[in-house]
Design an enzyme around this catalytic site. Structure first.
Site, PDB file in Angstrom:
ATOM      1  CG  ASN A 122      -1.859  -4.222  47.036  1.00  0.00           C
ATOM      2  OD1 ASN A 122      -0.651  -4.362  46.804  1.00  0.00           O
ATOM      3  ND2 ASN A 122      -2.340  -3.930  48.230  1.00  0.00           N
TER       4      ASN A 122
ATOM      5  NE  ARG B 140      14.411 -47.764  64.990  1.00  0.00           N
ATOM      6  CZ  ARG B 140      14.451 -48.340  66.200  1.00  0.00           C
ATOM      7  NH1 ARG B 140      14.370 -49.653  66.303  1.00  0.00           N
ATOM      8  NH2 ARG B 140      14.561 -47.607  67.287  1.00  0.00           N
TER       9      ARG B 140
ATOM     10  NE  ARG C 185     -10.945 -16.691  55.348  1.00  0.00           N
ATOM     11  CZ  ARG C 185     -10.572 -16.069  54.236  1.00  0.00           C
ATOM     12  NH1 ARG C 185     -11.014 -16.481  53.075  1.00  0.00           N
ATOM     13  NH2 ARG C 185      -9.741 -15.046  54.279  1.00  0.00           N
TER      14      ARG C 185
ATOM     15  CG  LEU D 117       2.432  -6.516  57.236  1.00  0.00           C
ATOM     16  CD1 LEU D 117       1.250  -5.751  56.616  1.00  0.00           C
ATOM     17  CD2 LEU D 117       3.018  -5.738  58.406  1.00  0.00           C
TER      18      LEU D 117
ATOM     19  CG  ASN E 280      -6.712 -16.268  53.167  1.00  0.00           C
ATOM     20  OD1 ASN E 280      -6.167 -15.609  54.039  1.00  0.00           O
ATOM     21  ND2 ASN E 280      -6.756 -15.878  51.907  1.00  0.00           N
TER      22      ASN E 280
ATOM     23  CB  THR F 246      -2.213  -3.861  55.990  1.00  0.00           C
ATOM     24  OG1 THR F 246      -3.053  -2.942  55.262  1.00  0.00           O
ATOM     25  CG2 THR F 246      -2.713  -5.275  55.722  1.00  0.00           C
TER      26      THR F 246
HETATM   27  C1  UD1 Z   1      -4.673  -6.756  51.733  1.00  0.00           C
HETATM   28  C2  UD1 Z   1      -4.629  -5.457  50.957  1.00  0.00           C
HETATM   29  C3  UD1 Z   1      -5.217  -5.673  49.561  1.00  0.00           C
HETATM   30  C4  UD1 Z   1      -4.458  -6.773  48.839  1.00  0.00           C
HETATM   31  C5  UD1 Z   1      -4.467  -8.041  49.698  1.00  0.00           C
HETATM   32  C6  UD1 Z   1      -3.570  -9.069  49.074  1.00  0.00           C
HETATM   33  C7  UD1 Z   1      -4.864  -3.683  52.584  1.00  0.00           C
HETATM   34  C8  UD1 Z   1      -5.765  -2.723  53.220  1.00  0.00           C
HETATM   35  N1  UD1 Z   1      -5.375  -4.468  51.662  1.00  0.00           N
HETATM   36  O1  UD1 Z   1      -6.009  -7.157  51.875  1.00  0.00           O
HETATM   37  O2  UD1 Z   1      -5.102  -4.471  48.804  1.00  0.00           O
HETATM   38  O3  UD1 Z   1      -5.045  -7.036  47.583  1.00  0.00           O
HETATM   39  O4  UD1 Z   1      -3.958  -7.744  51.016  1.00  0.00           O
HETATM   40  O5  UD1 Z   1      -3.722 -10.263  49.777  1.00  0.00           O
HETATM   41  O6  UD1 Z   1      -3.689  -3.715  52.889  1.00  0.00           O
HETATM   42  N2  UD1 Z   1      -2.306  -8.200  58.840  1.00  0.00           N
HETATM   43  C9  UD1 Z   1      -1.765  -7.808  60.040  1.00  0.00           C
HETATM   44  N3  UD1 Z   1      -2.472  -6.976  60.831  1.00  0.00           N
HETATM   45  C10 UD1 Z   1      -3.691  -6.509  60.488  1.00  0.00           C
HETATM   46  C11 UD1 Z   1      -4.239  -6.912  59.247  1.00  0.00           C
HETATM   47  C12 UD1 Z   1      -3.519  -7.747  58.442  1.00  0.00           C
HETATM   48  O7  UD1 Z   1      -0.662  -8.220  60.404  1.00  0.00           O
HETATM   49  O8  UD1 Z   1      -4.272  -5.736  61.277  1.00  0.00           O
HETATM   50  C13 UD1 Z   1      -1.535  -9.092  57.967  1.00  0.00           C
HETATM   51  C14 UD1 Z   1      -2.181 -10.442  57.791  1.00  0.00           C
HETATM   52  O9  UD1 Z   1      -1.675 -11.376  58.736  1.00  0.00           O
HETATM   53  C15 UD1 Z   1      -1.764 -10.821  56.386  1.00  0.00           C
HETATM   54  C16 UD1 Z   1      -1.634  -9.477  55.688  1.00  0.00           C
HETATM   55  O10 UD1 Z   1      -1.491  -8.512  56.692  1.00  0.00           O
HETATM   56  O11 UD1 Z   1      -0.530 -11.466  56.353  1.00  0.00           O
HETATM   57  C17 UD1 Z   1      -2.824  -9.163  54.804  1.00  0.00           C
HETATM   58  O12 UD1 Z   1      -4.005  -9.195  55.569  1.00  0.00           O
HETATM   59  P1  UD1 Z   1      -5.351  -9.708  54.919  1.00  0.00           P
HETATM   60  O13 UD1 Z   1      -6.437  -9.444  55.891  1.00  0.00           O
HETATM   61  O14 UD1 Z   1      -5.149 -11.076  54.403  1.00  0.00           O
HETATM   62  O15 UD1 Z   1      -5.463  -8.794  53.624  1.00  0.00           O
HETATM   63  P2  UD1 Z   1      -6.578  -7.745  53.264  1.00  0.00           P
HETATM   64  O16 UD1 Z   1      -6.587  -6.679  54.283  1.00  0.00           O
HETATM   65  O17 UD1 Z   1      -7.800  -8.449  52.991  1.00  0.00           O
END
Ligand code: UD1
Ligand code: CA
Length: 453
Positions: A167, A331, A15, A8, A225, A80
């Site tokens: 998680n 070089r 940020r 993902l 982040n 996610t």
């Molecule tokens: C998510 C988890 C949380 C976990 C945390 C660990 C969910 C709902 N929550 O949190 O339980 O503790 O990760 O870091 O899954 N991404 C996408 N598309 C989206 C949203 C996210 O591709 O629509 C990707 C982001 O690029 C990233 C990853 O998913 O690589 C996690 O997204 P992020 O927003 O950082 O995590 P949380 O949702 O806060």
């Protein structure tokens, strides 16, 4: 069992405050996403799908050479779970689906192997226990200690918020069941997102075997982040690389002050002083000493070579028994056959320096073939560029170039020739003879002016 990996990587990375997509920021010279892809490859998966969104074209372009990667676009970041839905059509043969995050670069293949092996056809979850779990999804277990579900920070009650097991986001699931679970996700939660984490409770309800594993270090689960986290993970990663070198018998004067951005091969008894950068593909033989503040980029260093402090060596090779620096710059295309001495403020480009030849001080050697046993005096310049084209200089074995000579290419200095100091050599100099172009020295009776009263 065939594994499909979904990475993902659609998040915005606001940020980072950057126009570069977050997953293209680098650790050890490699994009974050590259670290995750390489780790995934160690599992020998049937397919790897990257879910991209923000800056997607840039991300795809950065990995264009890896033609087996599949890409799924998530146009809107709706969570996610939603991200994983976009990837499912790209998964063809996988029986188990392993989910990774593109911004979590330091997971070790061993950790994923252990999770996948334990999971088999069940549900595998990688968790960590943190002193400060703020922001993460909490792992809710029942009285018997069995995992029940994951609750996100923003949806958690006071009691759930006190849970420190969280998680990591890394999970492994059977594909067929996952398709079903994803179809059942809703976004009725605090963030109005489709949470992937909700599939865990569905798996529990269906009585699936749930395997929970923890990585050896929480670093393996840490995401990037902002630039502070990027720098912190860079240091942590460099620390690991330095430790591996020392375990392999390399002496590091200060393991906190070496940076490796690529691959390094090394022989026995290599010693590296502080502030050294090794980049690209660096090959180092036995008994090599690298001084402080050196940069080696795509360099091959044979055995028994001493590189003194403050040298920059790029796309160059150094033969056995040579001594370089301090303050030397090799070089691209510099090739030292062996036993060479290259001293301070010497720049060498696209040139061969033959066996035992010396260029000890303040010289520029470009587009030149130097034979064996040659001595190039201080301040010698090969004038290789006429303003339009480059030309070669050839210097035969055992020639001696007097200090401050300009060799205007194309020009050949014969074997055993001597060039008088301060000469501007525009025509070939014959072997074994003294060639000099300097004006004759004269001495005159002459009164030095004195200051007027
Ligand atoms: C998510 C988890 C949380 C976990 C945390 C660990 C969910 C709902 N929550 O949190 O339980 O503790 O990760 O870091 O899954 N991404 C996408 N598309 C989206 C949203 C996210 O591709 O629509 C990707 C982001 O690029 C990233 C990853 O998913 O690589 C996690 O997204 P992020 O927003 O950082 O995590 P949380 O949702 O806060
Ligand atoms: Ca989020």
């Amino acid at each position: 069992m065939t594994i499909g990996v979904v990475i993902l990587a659609a998040g915005q990375g606001t940020r980072m405050r950057s126009s570069i997509p977050k997953v293209l920021h680098r650790i050890a010279g490699k994009p974050l996403l590259g670290h995750v892809i390489d780790c995934a490859r160690a599992l020998d998966p049937a397919e790897i799908v990257v879910v991209y969104g923000h800056g997607g074209e840039q991300v795809r372009a950065a990995f264009a050479e890896q033609t087996d990667l599949r890409w799924a676009e998530q146009a809107e970041q709706l969570g996610t779970g939603h991200a994983l839905m976009q990837a499912m059509p790209e998964l063809r043969s996988a029986e188990q689906v392993l989910v990774l995050y593109g911004d979590v670069p330091l997971t070790r293949p061993e950790t994923l192997h252990a999770l996948v092996d334990a999971t088999q056809h069940g549900f595998g979850l990688l968790t960590v226990t943190l002193d400060d779990p703020t922001g993460y999804g909490r792992i809710v277990r029942n009285e018997g200690g069995r995992v029940q579900r994951i609750v996100e920070q923003k949806d958690a009650g006071a009691e759930e918020l006190s849970i420190r097991e969280v998680n990591t986001g890394i999970m492994c699931m059977p594909r067929a069941a996952l398709v079903r679970w994803l179809g059942g996700l809703s976004n009725s939660n605090a963030q109005r997102e489709y949470y992937l984490t909700d599939v865990l409770a569905m798996a529990v309800a269906e009585g699936l075997d749930i395997q929970v594993r923890q990585p050896a270090s929480v670093l393996e689960a840490e995401g990037v982040n902002n630039r502070l986290q990027l720098a912190r993970l860079e240091r942590a990663h460099q620390g690991r690389l330095a430790e591996a070198l020392m375990h392999d018998g390399v002496t590091l004067r200060d393991p906190a002050r070496i940076d490796i951005r690529g691959s390094v091969e090394y022989g026995r008894d290599v010693e590296i002083d502080f502030n050294v950068l090794l980049e690209g593909r660096v090959v180092i033989g036995d008994n090599v000493r690298i001084g402080a503040n050196c940069v080696l980029r795509d360099a091959t260093i044979a055995s028994d070579v001493e590189i003194l402090d403050n040298c920059v060596i790029e796309q160059a090779s150094i033969g056995p028994g040579s001594r370089i620096g301090p303050f030397a710059r090799l070089r691209p295309g510099a090739r030292l056959t062996g036993g060479a001495h290259v001293g301070n403020f010497v720049e060498i480009k696209k040139s061969v320096i033959g066996q035992g030849s010396k260029v000890n001080h303040l010289s520029y050697i470009g587009d030149t073939d130097i034979g064996a046993g040659v001595n190039v005096g201080a301040g010698t310049i090969t004038c290789n560029y006429d303003g339009a084209n480059k030309h070669r200089t050839v210097i035969g074995d055992s020639a001696f170039i007097g200090s401050n000579s300009a060799l205007v290419a194309p020009v050949t200095i014969g074997a055993g020739a001597t060039i008088g100091a301060g000469s501007v050599v525009t025509r070939d100099a014959p072997a074994e003879q003294l060639t000099l172009t300097r004006a004759k020295q004269v001495s005159l009776n002459w009164q030095r002016p004195t200051k007027k009263k």
